[in-house]
Design a protein around this motif. Sequence first.
Motif, short mmCIF file in Angstrom:
data_model
loop_
_atom_site.label_atom_id
_atom_site.label_comp_id
_atom_site.label_asym_id
_atom_site.label_seq_id
_atom_site.Cartn_x
_atom_site.Cartn_y
_atom_site.Cartn_z
N GLY A 57 2.24 13.84 4.58
CA GLY A 57 3.88 13.48 5.20
C GLY A 57 4.25 12.15 5.67
N SER A 58 5.27 12.00 5.66
CA SER A 58 6.02 10.65 5.84
C SER A 58 5.79 10.42 7.26
N ARG A 59 5.94 11.08 8.28
CA ARG A 59 5.62 10.88 9.75
C ARG A 59 6.52 9.57 10.23
N ALA A 60 5.83 8.32 10.69
CA ALA A 60 6.48 7.27 11.06
C ALA A 60 7.00 6.62 10.22
N ILE A 61 8.23 6.52 9.70
CA ILE A 61 8.72 5.90 8.58
C ILE A 61 9.47 4.49 8.65
N CYS A 62 10.05 4.60 9.99
CA CYS A 62 11.06 3.26 10.30
C CYS A 62 10.19 2.32 10.98
N PHE A 63 9.76 1.38 10.28
CA PHE A 63 9.05 0.07 10.78
C PHE A 63 9.84 -0.90 11.15
N ALA A 64 10.13 -1.33 12.28
CA ALA A 64 11.11 -2.32 13.10
C ALA A 64 10.76 -3.68 12.96
N LYS A 65 11.56 -4.61 12.97
CA LYS A 65 11.38 -5.88 12.97
C LYS A 65 10.11 -6.38 13.64
N ARG A 66 10.06 -5.88 14.86
CA ARG A 66 8.95 -6.71 15.60
C ARG A 66 7.62 -6.18 15.21
N THR A 67 7.61 -4.95 14.62
CA THR A 67 6.42 -4.35 14.08
C THR A 67 6.00 -5.10 12.75
N LEU A 68 7.00 -5.28 11.88
CA LEU A 68 6.52 -6.01 10.82
C LEU A 68 6.08 -7.54 11.01
N GLU A 69 6.59 -7.86 12.16
CA GLU A 69 6.23 -9.22 12.69
C GLU A 69 4.70 -9.33 13.02
N ILE A 70 4.17 -8.18 13.62
CA ILE A 70 2.83 -8.05 13.89
C ILE A 70 2.09 -7.86 12.71
N PHE A 71 2.71 -6.85 11.78
CA PHE A 71 1.93 -6.69 10.59
C PHE A 71 1.52 -7.95 9.53
N SER A 72 2.55 -8.76 9.96
CA SER A 72 2.75 -10.22 9.04
C SER A 72 1.51 -10.94 9.42
N HIS A 305 1.38 8.09 25.62
CA HIS A 305 3.02 8.52 25.76
C HIS A 305 3.84 9.04 24.60
N GLN A 306 4.58 9.80 24.75
CA GLN A 306 5.29 10.43 23.58
C GLN A 306 6.89 10.44 23.64
N VAL A 307 7.49 10.30 22.94
CA VAL A 307 8.91 10.16 22.64
C VAL A 307 9.48 11.02 21.61
N SER A 308 10.68 11.27 21.63
CA SER A 308 11.40 12.06 20.32
C SER A 308 11.43 11.03 19.21
N PRO A 309 11.51 11.55 17.82
CA PRO A 309 11.46 10.50 16.63
C PRO A 309 13.03 9.89 16.63
N PHE A 310 13.67 10.19 17.32
CA PHE A 310 15.21 9.73 16.92
C PHE A 310 15.09 8.19 17.78
N GLY A 311 15.35 7.19 17.07
CA GLY A 311 15.07 5.79 17.59
C GLY A 311 13.71 5.11 17.17
N ALA A 312 13.00 5.95 16.40
CA ALA A 312 12.00 5.05 15.96
C ALA A 312 10.99 4.40 16.88
N ARG A 313 10.79 4.96 17.95
CA ARG A 313 9.91 4.46 19.15
C ARG A 313 8.38 4.79 19.25
N GLY A 314 8.11 5.97 18.37
CA GLY A 314 6.93 6.21 18.69
C GLY A 314 5.88 5.32 18.04
N GLY A 315 5.98 5.36 16.55
CA GLY A 315 4.94 4.50 16.02
C GLY A 315 5.19 3.11 16.23
N ASN A 316 6.35 2.37 16.34
CA ASN A 316 6.63 1.17 16.71
C ASN A 316 6.02 0.60 17.97
N GLY A 317 6.40 1.89 19.00
CA GLY A 317 5.78 1.59 20.35
C GLY A 317 4.22 1.56 20.37
#
Length: 529
Positions: A57-72, A305-317
């Motif tokens: 499944g899609s799960r954490a789908i929203c990758f934020a700018k800072r996370t993309l910088e880390i993966f780069s 830690h756990q958060v709701s998915p609204f805000g895309a803070r789980g995977g990015n965090g």
Amino acid sequence: MAWSAPRYVVPPAPYGTDHARVTIVGGGLVGLTMALDLARRGIASVVLDDDNTVSVGSRAICFAKRTLEIFSRLGLGKQMLAKGITWRQGRVFFHDREVFAFDLLPEEGHEHPAFINLQQYYAEAWLVEACAATGLVDLRWKHRAAGTVPREDGATLTVMAPDATYRLDTDWLLACDGARSTIRRALNLPFTGQVFQDRFLIADVTMQAGFPTERRFWFDPPFHPGQSVLLHKQPDDLWRIDFQLGWDADPELESRPDRVYPRVRAMLGPDVAFNLEWISVYTFRCRRLERFVHGRTIFVGDSAHQVSPFGARGGNGGVQDADNLGWKLAAVLNGQAPEALIASYDAERLPAADENILHSTRATDFITPKSPAARAYRDAVLELAEHFAFARPLVNSGRLSRPAVLMDSPLNAPDDVTGGAAPGTAAPDAPVLCDGEPDWLLRHIAGFCLLVFSSPRPLDLPLGVTPLFIADAPIRGALEDHTGLVRARFGVTPGMAVLMRPDQHVAARLRAPEGALVAAALARAMGHG
């Protein structure tokens, strides 16, 4: 081409008791990021996972700018940007009317977009390939960590493989095994926080739809009255739809396709063909461990830690947890820093988790009001926001992920500079010219790096600090800040210097690149006080 989940080779159990310097439990997004970050720093690890494939499944789908910088920095940025759906605009609807739209990256001059949408399984598959290519990550698929006993010098794990059960002694144990963490349960560590009395349905839907590439959130829409709906576009003509169900909904019943189809059909209308790819029902949780560091056992991501998915803070965090811990653990293992440096992971990531939990809790309270008064307030805000700008900041469909500013970190040097990126801030990117060619600042920041805002010259710097000269004009041996954005974003003037940490956070802003000043800032950033 449709996604086909890989199946990885299951290695045999080792003979007798095994040993590892670093063991990572959990081969998901966070665990694999942790392993790759350590490998890029020359640190080998063992990764234990109870399956032999990536997430479903899609799960954490929203990758934020800072996370993309880390993966780069880790070498995966280009393929994520190439595959992902780039977006920066969101729209909020109340009933059948658009209330307002917002732009998540209003300023230009950044290499990476505000967000991309990309199914988590793509990121995990690429992480597996990258980890394997390093030769430093021992990926043990279907080797399940069944229990752990902490020791002063590490931990002893009981590992169940398909062919045998064995003991694994490890110097450091990194628990990246998610919300249902086996390691957390083994240590009997409770979460503090709350579980919200509401449920949401996730439906991954394949379709050819006319929705634009943006985030759309509906409050009380006519196709799902009294509830909320979120829509995101993903690659491969896949769309993620979240339907609020209410606390009384039966998760098993609502997961049945014959229950989901009518909901999607009501949203899309009679003429749009679609198929259901994945269905899941979840409950909001906003909570964390009291501490993430327990001796030489450290919790990372959803295990902590756990958060709701609204805000895309789980995977990015979680990815940003790994980014924070990786360089510190590598420095300790390489003998460059005292073990006390690891305590700064708590000092920095606990406040970051609290910030994410606060935003997530506020969003959940707004999206799912629990009293007539709360609902009346929410609906009044939405009505006002359609016509008056002052009300729009009060609308909360999820404050989207931003990097935490580690302003109270014990690793930060004292700072008397006004404005710009203060110590504890993730480095802002900016366009530069390198030998006359267009480039980006963050591509040049690695390890402990001293940004020197002057023409190149000899400097007496501590061992391990690399200078990076930045000039206002084309000068050999320096990056050219041709737009002035680098100096502006760091809040510095010519002649000043900025010490960067290996995770691309600001450690110190210095009036001059003097060796003694740099050495003091470096010692503090390495946990020497």
